[in-house]
Enzyme design. Sequence first.
Site, PDB file in Angstrom:
ATOM      1  N   ILE A 118       0.824  -1.222  -0.214  1.00 56.38           N
ATOM      2  CA  ILE A 118      -0.130  -0.031   0.217  1.00 56.38           C
ATOM      3  C   ILE A 118       0.869   1.222  -0.019  1.00 56.38           C
ATOM      4  O   ILE A 118       1.767   1.228   0.686  1.00 56.38           O
ATOM      5  CB  ILE A 118      -0.797  -0.018   1.095  1.00 56.38           C
ATOM      6  CG1 ILE A 118      -1.673  -1.365   1.456  1.00 56.38           C
ATOM      7  CG2 ILE A 118      -1.937   1.235   1.254  1.00 56.38           C
ATOM      8  CD1 ILE A 118      -2.752  -1.240   2.533  1.00 56.38           C
ATOM      9  N   ASN A 149      -2.782   4.198  -3.272  1.00 56.18           N
ATOM     10  CA  ASN A 149      -3.517   5.210  -2.528  1.00 56.18           C
ATOM     11  C   ASN A 149      -2.812   6.395  -2.590  1.00 56.18           C
ATOM     12  O   ASN A 149      -3.484   7.588  -2.604  1.00 56.18           O
ATOM     13  CB  ASN A 149      -3.650   4.562  -1.288  1.00 56.18           C
ATOM     14  CG  ASN A 149      -4.054   5.446  -0.407  1.00 56.18           C
ATOM     15  OD1 ASN A 149      -5.183   6.154  -0.332  1.00 56.18           O
ATOM     16  ND2 ASN A 149      -3.234   6.135   0.695  1.00 56.18           N
ATOM     17  N   TYR A 164      -4.499  17.873 -10.831  1.00 57.60           N
ATOM     18  CA  TYR A 164      -4.843  16.513 -10.020  1.00 57.60           C
ATOM     19  C   TYR A 164      -6.168  15.849 -10.793  1.00 57.60           C
ATOM     20  O   TYR A 164      -5.943  14.482 -10.887  1.00 57.60           O
ATOM     21  CB  TYR A 164      -5.478  17.123  -8.722  1.00 57.60           C
ATOM     22  CG  TYR A 164      -6.156  16.149  -7.661  1.00 57.60           C
ATOM     23  CD1 TYR A 164      -5.224  15.009  -6.885  1.00 57.60           C
ATOM     24  CD2 TYR A 164      -7.461  15.873  -7.697  1.00 57.60           C
ATOM     25  CE1 TYR A 164      -5.808  14.016  -6.356  1.00 57.60           C
ATOM     26  CE2 TYR A 164      -7.985  14.907  -6.915  1.00 57.60           C
ATOM     27  CZ  TYR A 164      -7.278  14.087  -6.042  1.00 57.60           C
ATOM     28  OH  TYR A 164      -7.897  13.221  -5.313  1.00 57.60           O
ATOM     29  N   LYS A 216      -5.948  11.770 -12.147  1.00 54.99           N
ATOM     30  CA  LYS A 216      -6.965  10.850 -11.713  1.00 54.99           C
ATOM     31  C   LYS A 216      -7.929  10.176 -13.156  1.00 54.99           C
ATOM     32  O   LYS A 216      -8.106   9.056 -13.001  1.00 54.99           O
ATOM     33  CB  LYS A 216      -8.008  11.542 -10.656  1.00 54.99           C
ATOM     34  CG  LYS A 216      -7.336  11.738  -9.299  1.00 54.99           C
ATOM     35  CD  LYS A 216      -6.770  10.380  -8.637  1.00 54.99           C
ATOM     36  CE  LYS A 216      -6.447  10.660  -7.347  1.00 54.99           C
ATOM     37  NZ  LYS A 216      -5.642   9.355  -6.755  1.00 54.99           N
ATOM     38  N   VAL A 270     -13.868  12.466   1.252  1.00 54.63           N
ATOM     39  CA  VAL A 270     -13.626  11.885   2.752  1.00 54.63           C
ATOM     40  C   VAL A 270     -12.795  12.712   3.486  1.00 54.63           C
ATOM     41  O   VAL A 270     -12.183  13.829   3.039  1.00 54.63           O
ATOM     42  CB  VAL A 270     -12.639  10.584   2.358  1.00 54.63           C
ATOM     43  CG1 VAL A 270     -12.661   9.844   3.744  1.00 54.63           C
ATOM     44  CG2 VAL A 270     -13.131   9.750   1.231  1.00 54.63           C
ATOM     45  N   THR A 293     -10.014  13.890   5.056  1.00 52.37           N
ATOM     46  CA  THR A 293      -8.699  13.395   4.797  1.00 52.37           C
ATOM     47  C   THR A 293      -7.682  14.737   5.013  1.00 52.37           C
ATOM     48  O   THR A 293      -7.999  15.857   4.803  1.00 52.37           O
ATOM     49  CB  THR A 293      -8.159  12.726   3.733  1.00 52.37           C
ATOM     50  OG1 THR A 293      -8.389  13.596   2.714  1.00 52.37           O
ATOM     51  CG2 THR A 293      -9.115  11.280   3.522  1.00 52.37           C
TER      52      THR A 293
END
Length: 247
Positions: A8, A85, A152, A156, A187, A189
Site C-alpha cells: 500500500i 493510494n 490533479y 485521476k 473523505v 482526509t
Amino acid sequence: MSTRYFIITGTSRGIGETLANSLLEDGHYVYGISRGESQLLSTYDNYTHTYFNLREVDKINDLFTSIFERIKVDAQTDMICLINNAAMLEPLKPIDRCTPEEIVSNLQISLMAPILLTSGFIQHTEKLRTRKKIINISSGSAIYPVPDMSVYCTAKAGLNMFTQCVGAEQANRAYPVEIVAVDPGMVDTTLQKMAREQDEAQFSCAGLFQEVYTNGQLQSTESVVMRIMQIIEEQVEAGRTITSITT
C-alpha cells in the site's frame, strides 16, 4: 490458515493508514510505502515500512524488487494485492500559474508512480497462480472538472483510463491480475483539509470544500475502508471504475 500480502502506498495517514491498520488487525502482512512513518502501524509485527518518495520514479523498479524479495508466496498464500493510494493534490491554482516543477511532481506521484508500480507488480507476479489484485484509488475529480485543480483531475482521469487498459490486457492472461479503480467520494482526509484551508484568491473552490466540511458531508476514513475491504473480497469486472464507494 491462509496468508495475504498487501502493498500500500501512502500509509502514513488518511485512507492508507486506516486501511493498513484494518488489514493488520485481520492478521495480514502489509508493506507500506510512504515518505513518513505511522506510529500506529509500526506497532504491528506483520507491518514492514519502506521510506520512499514516489517522485523518484526511476527508483521504483528497485523498490519493488526489494519488497518482493521479502514476500514468501507459498501454498498458504491466497492473495497478493497492490493498493495505489498515494496522491498529490497540489498545485491548487490556474494552470498558467503553476510551475513546471509543481506539475511534474503531481504527475509523478499521482499517475506515473501507480503506472510503474502496476507494471512492476504484474512482472513480479505473472507466474503466480494465487489470486492477484490491484486497487487504484481514484477520485470524482477524474470525471468532474474542478477549476484550479487541472493537474490533479487529469492525473485521476488518466489513472481511470490506465486501469481500463490494463484490465483489457489482463483479460486473456493465464493467471490474470484483477485491477479496478475506486472513487471513495469526499473523505475527511489531510488532502481535504488542505483544500479548504487555501486562500480563495488563489484557489477558487476553497469555499466549496469548506462548505462540504461544515455541513458534515465528508465520509470518515473508517467508513470508506469498510467498503474497500469488501471490494478486496469481491470479484469485480477487470478494469472497472467503481464510482460510488457506498454502493
